[in-house]
Design a protein around this motif. Structure first.
Motif, PDB file in Angstrom:
ATOM      1  N   TYR A 160       0.826  -1.219   0.000  1.00 23.59           N
ATOM      2  CA  TYR A 160       0.000   0.000   0.000  1.00 23.59           C
ATOM      3  C   TYR A 160       0.853   1.259   0.000  1.00 23.59           C
ATOM      4  O   TYR A 160       0.403   2.315  -0.444  1.00 23.59           O
ATOM      5  CB  TYR A 160      -1.042   0.015   1.126  1.00 23.59           C
ATOM      6  N   TYR A 161       2.093   1.188   0.449  1.00 27.49           N
ATOM      7  CA  TYR A 161       2.984   2.344   0.297  1.00 27.49           C
ATOM      8  C   TYR A 161       3.202   2.632  -1.193  1.00 27.49           C
ATOM      9  O   TYR A 161       3.238   3.794  -1.619  1.00 27.49           O
ATOM     10  CB  TYR A 161       4.341   2.080   0.945  1.00 27.49           C
ATOM     11  N   TYR A 162       3.364   1.567  -1.958  1.00 26.76           N
ATOM     12  CA  TYR A 162       3.630   1.721  -3.396  1.00 26.76           C
ATOM     13  C   TYR A 162       2.434   2.339  -4.107  1.00 26.76           C
ATOM     14  O   TYR A 162       2.590   3.247  -4.946  1.00 26.76           O
ATOM     15  CB  TYR A 162       3.964   0.368  -4.007  1.00 26.76           C
ATOM     16  N   ALA A 203       0.383  -4.451 -11.120  1.00 22.55           N
ATOM     17  CA  ALA A 203      -0.307  -4.069 -12.349  1.00 22.55           C
ATOM     18  C   ALA A 203      -0.441  -2.547 -12.455  1.00 22.55           C
ATOM     19  O   ALA A 203      -0.291  -1.974 -13.542  1.00 22.55           O
ATOM     20  CB  ALA A 203      -1.693  -4.718 -12.393  1.00 22.55           C
ATOM     21  N   VAL A 204      -0.703  -1.888 -11.335  1.00 23.19           N
ATOM     22  CA  VAL A 204      -0.790  -0.427 -11.329  1.00 23.19           C
ATOM     23  C   VAL A 204       0.549   0.182 -11.716  1.00 23.19           C
ATOM     24  O   VAL A 204       0.612   1.153 -12.481  1.00 23.19           O
ATOM     25  CB  VAL A 204      -1.233   0.081  -9.936  1.00 23.19           C
ATOM     26  N   GLY A 205       1.636  -0.400 -11.220  1.00 25.46           N
ATOM     27  CA  GLY A 205       2.961   0.086 -11.577  1.00 25.46           C
ATOM     28  C   GLY A 205       3.249  -0.054 -13.059  1.00 25.46           C
ATOM     29  O   GLY A 205       3.806   0.862 -13.687  1.00 25.46           O
ATOM     30  N   VAL A 206       2.866  -1.181 -13.637  1.00 26.20           N
ATOM     31  CA  VAL A 206       3.078  -1.406 -15.065  1.00 26.20           C
ATOM     32  C   VAL A 206       2.239  -0.431 -15.886  1.00 26.20           C
ATOM     33  O   VAL A 206       2.728   0.158 -16.869  1.00 26.20           O
ATOM     34  CB  VAL A 206       2.732  -2.865 -15.442  1.00 26.20           C
ATOM     35  N   LEU A 207       0.989  -0.233 -15.499  1.00 27.94           N
ATOM     36  CA  LEU A 207       0.120   0.690 -16.217  1.00 27.94           C
ATOM     37  C   LEU A 207       0.637   2.128 -16.104  1.00 27.94           C
ATOM     38  O   LEU A 207       0.579   2.904 -17.064  1.00 27.94           O
ATOM     39  CB  LEU A 207      -1.311   0.611 -15.680  1.00 27.94           C
ATOM     40  N   TYR A 208       1.127   2.468 -14.936  1.00 27.44           N
ATOM     41  CA  TYR A 208       1.706   3.797 -14.728  1.00 27.44           C
ATOM     42  C   TYR A 208       2.872   4.022 -15.687  1.00 27.44           C
ATOM     43  O   TYR A 208       2.963   5.072 -16.336  1.00 27.44           O
ATOM     44  CB  TYR A 208       2.164   3.910 -13.277  1.00 27.44           C
ATOM     45  N   TRP A 209       3.754   3.044 -15.791  1.00 26.36           N
ATOM     46  CA  TRP A 209       4.890   3.156 -16.719  1.00 26.36           C
ATOM     47  C   TRP A 209       4.413   3.249 -18.164  1.00 26.36           C
ATOM     48  O   TRP A 209       4.888   4.093 -18.929  1.00 26.36           O
ATOM     49  CB  TRP A 209       5.809   1.949 -16.560  1.00 26.36           C
ATOM     50  N   PHE A 210       3.459   2.400 -18.529  1.00 22.74           N
ATOM     51  CA  PHE A 210       3.000   2.355 -19.913  1.00 22.74           C
ATOM     52  C   PHE A 210       2.314   3.662 -20.316  1.00 22.74           C
ATOM     53  O   PHE A 210       2.599   4.231 -21.384  1.00 22.74           O
ATOM     54  CB  PHE A 210       2.048   1.178 -20.123  1.00 22.74           C
ATOM     55  N   VAL A 211       1.416   4.139 -19.466  1.00 18.35           N
ATOM     56  CA  VAL A 211       0.658   5.346 -19.797  1.00 18.35           C
ATOM     57  C   VAL A 211       1.582   6.551 -19.916  1.00 18.35           C
ATOM     58  O   VAL A 211       1.469   7.353 -20.853  1.00 18.35           O
ATOM     59  CB  VAL A 211      -0.433   5.609 -18.736  1.00 18.35           C
ATOM     60  N   VAL A 243       7.902   8.134  -0.344  1.00 18.22           N
ATOM     61  CA  VAL A 243       8.324   7.035  -1.223  1.00 18.22           C
ATOM     62  C   VAL A 243       8.466   7.511  -2.660  1.00 18.22           C
ATOM     63  O   VAL A 243       9.413   7.127  -3.367  1.00 18.22           O
ATOM     64  CB  VAL A 243       7.317   5.866  -1.120  1.00 18.22           C
ATOM     65  N   ALA A 244       7.535   8.364  -3.111  1.00 21.12           N
ATOM     66  CA  ALA A 244       7.620   8.891  -4.473  1.00 21.12           C
ATOM     67  C   ALA A 244       8.863   9.753  -4.647  1.00 21.12           C
ATOM     68  O   ALA A 244       9.535   9.688  -5.681  1.00 21.12           O
ATOM     69  CB  ALA A 244       6.360   9.704  -4.800  1.00 21.12           C
ATOM     70  N   LEU A 245       9.181  10.565  -3.639  1.00 22.38           N
ATOM     71  CA  LEU A 245      10.389  11.392  -3.704  1.00 22.38           C
ATOM     72  C   LEU A 245      11.641  10.532  -3.752  1.00 22.38           C
ATOM     73  O   LEU A 245      12.546  10.773  -4.560  1.00 22.38           O
ATOM     74  CB  LEU A 245      10.443  12.336  -2.505  1.00 22.38           C
ATOM     75  N   LEU A 246      11.696   9.533  -2.882  1.00 22.08           N
ATOM     76  CA  LEU A 246      12.876   8.679  -2.821  1.00 22.08           C
ATOM     77  C   LEU A 246      13.034   7.856  -4.091  1.00 22.08           C
ATOM     78  O   LEU A 246      14.150   7.627  -4.561  1.00 22.08           O
ATOM     79  CB  LEU A 246      12.786   7.757  -1.605  1.00 22.08           C
ATOM     80  N   ILE A 299      10.021   1.485 -10.816  1.00 16.21           N
ATOM     81  CA  ILE A 299      10.940   0.572 -10.139  1.00 16.21           C
ATOM     82  C   ILE A 299      11.566   1.250  -8.922  1.00 16.21           C
ATOM     83  O   ILE A 299      11.701   0.640  -7.853  1.00 16.21           O
ATOM     84  CB  ILE A 299      12.031   0.086 -11.111  1.00 16.21           C
ATOM     85  N   GLY A 300      11.938   2.511  -9.075  1.00 11.95           N
ATOM     86  CA  GLY A 300      12.508   3.242  -7.952  1.00 11.95           C
ATOM     87  C   GLY A 300      11.548   3.324  -6.778  1.00 11.95           C
ATOM     88  O   GLY A 300      11.947   3.156  -5.617  1.00 11.95           O
ATOM     89  N   MET A 301      10.273   3.561  -7.066  1.00 13.13           N
ATOM     90  CA  MET A 301       9.277   3.632  -5.995  1.00 13.13           C
ATOM     91  C   MET A 301       9.048   2.266  -5.348  1.00 13.13           C
ATOM     92  O   MET A 301       8.780   2.178  -4.147  1.00 13.13           O
ATOM     93  CB  MET A 301       7.969   4.201  -6.539  1.00 13.13           C
ATOM     94  N   ALA A 302       9.155   1.202  -6.134  1.00 10.98           N
ATOM     95  CA  ALA A 302       8.998  -0.144  -5.568  1.00 10.98           C
ATOM     96  C   ALA A 302      10.114  -0.433  -4.566  1.00 10.98           C
ATOM     97  O   ALA A 302       9.873  -0.957  -3.467  1.00 10.98           O
ATOM     98  CB  ALA A 302       9.007  -1.182  -6.687  1.00 10.98           C
ATOM     99  N   ILE A 303      11.341  -0.070  -4.934  1.00  8.94           N
ATOM    100  CA  ILE A 303      12.475  -0.278  -4.025  1.00  8.94           C
ATOM    101  C   ILE A 303      12.316   0.583  -2.781  1.00  8.94           C
ATOM    102  O   ILE A 303      12.549   0.125  -1.646  1.00  8.94           O
ATOM    103  CB  ILE A 303      13.797   0.048  -4.748  1.00  8.94           C
TER     104      ILE A 303
END
Length: 372
Positions: A64-66, A209-217, A289-292, A298-302
């Motif tokens: 949920y942080y992601y 899936a949200v991360g992948v869609l975010y990258w794609f869009v 998390v978004a800033l870091l 991928i950066g936000m996932a880490i």
């Protein structure tokens, strides 16, 4: 697109790595001043990392942080600061929990029931964020001010609705109150991990899936290009035919929709009800998390995994006689230092590019003089 070179990679890593190192140094100094050995803190975190339950809880927290980070990052990409993710996800979680726990929902097939719950949460989050968008495009109200105010309104609205005479019910033998429990058909099963009493959230795949869609869009669609172009230069975007007001509304709606998902892993995978002890403050963690993670999927996932690990190893400090607040200090220092580090790296990159351009122009002028 900036060319990927060893130098650009190092510059990209300099800010987050530097912030982490600086936070570790500050935390070590604080530990030493208060009479605690920094090595004891490291040992406590290492022992915690060996427990499967700690790792499972860390990944669950990161889920949920992601989602919160992606919601924030959508606005950041357009230079919009959606500070209202916290209110958006809590209001969405409450209303979707009340719907999912309603008696008539038990008549629906499990897949449809879960889908309806998630879609309603997204719609509520988008609608609440849409209020800030409308205020911005119609009255010029800063989204920072409006979303902060809407957080306060959402807090009191949730408190008003989460009462037995409205959407909540009393829990027998407890002072806790919450929405009716979501029965098995509306729950998302988790994954059992050997050695852990906690289950891994089943909706971890939704976050992925949200991360992948975010990258794609943002990287492969016209909407993503216009969004980033507007963030870089609003005047240039207007000259290119981009409707900036429309982009503001769409970006905030999309950010709010993702914010509505933040509470779903916990609601459908663990608590099965929105009660007084439902996690709060996740929207503000998402900003960190978004800033870091530099708004990169991928950066936000880490960064989310790191934040989740730090949050879930704090308990291990108590058993070692170390103040658990050290983790909060480290997280706070990370947020402050990463902002400073990004600005320093940005200034260095600008100066380096200016020197490179100046050198190229100088060489060109020399060649022209020689040829003439």
């Amino acid at each position: 697109m900036r060319k990927l070179t060893p130098r650009s990679v190092l510059l990209g890593l300099a800010a987050p790595v530097g912030a982490l190192v600086f936070a570790a140094v500050v935390s070590a100094i604080i530990l030493a001043v208060t009479g605690h050995a920094p090595t004891d803190a490291v040992d406590a975190m290492a022992r915690a990392a060996e427990r499967p339950r700690t790792l499972v809880n860390a990944v669950n927290s990161a889920t949920y942080y992601y989602l919160a980070a992606v919601a924030v990052a959508i606005g950041f990409r357009m230079k919009l600061f959606n500070i209202g993710v916290d209110g958006q996800y809590r209001l969405a979680a409450l209303l979707s929990a009340a719907l999912a726990g309603a008696a008539f929902m038990e008549q629906l097939p499990s897949f449809l029931r879960i889908t309806v719950t998630i879609v309603v949460a997204m719609l509520v989050g988008a609608a609440w964020a849409g209020l800030a968008a409308l205020l911005k495009v119609t009255r010029g109200v800063s989204e920072v001010i409006s979303t902060i105010m809407l957080n306060a309104v959402a807090t009191y609205l949730v408190s008003y609705l989460n009462r037995p005479e409205r959407l909540a019910v009393s829990t027998a033998g407890s002072n806790n109150i919450g929405t009716p429990k979501i029965t098995e058909g509306g729950q998302v099963a988790g994954f059992t991990v050997e050695g852990s009493s906690s289950k891994l959230f089943g909706l971890i795949f939704l976050a992925a899936a949200v991360g992948v869609l975010y990258w794609f869009v943002l990287s492969r669609t016209r909407f993503g290009f216009e969004l980033k172009a507007t963030g870089l230069s609003e005047s240039a975007a207007v000259a290119s035919g981009v409707n900036v007001k429309k982009m503001v509304v769409l970006s905030m709606l999309l950010s709010g929709a993702v914010a509505g998902l933040v509470g779903m892993p916990q609601l459908l995978g663990s608590s099965y009800s929105y009660s007084l002890d439902f996690p709060a403050g996740l929207g503000f963690i998402g900003i960190a998390v978004a800033l870091l993670g530099r708004n990169h999927p991928i950066g936000m996932a880490i960064a989310a995994l790191l934040w989740g690990f730090l949050a879930n190893t704090a308990n291990s400090f108590d058993t070692s006689g170390i103040p658990r607040e050290i983790v909060d200090i480290m997280q706070g220092v990370i947020v402050l230092s990463v902002v400073v580090a990004y600005e320093l790296v940005r200034r260095y990159r600008v100066r380096a590019e200016q020197h490179a351009v100046g050198g190229a122009l100088g060489r060109t002028k020399t060649l022209e003089e020689v040829s003439s």
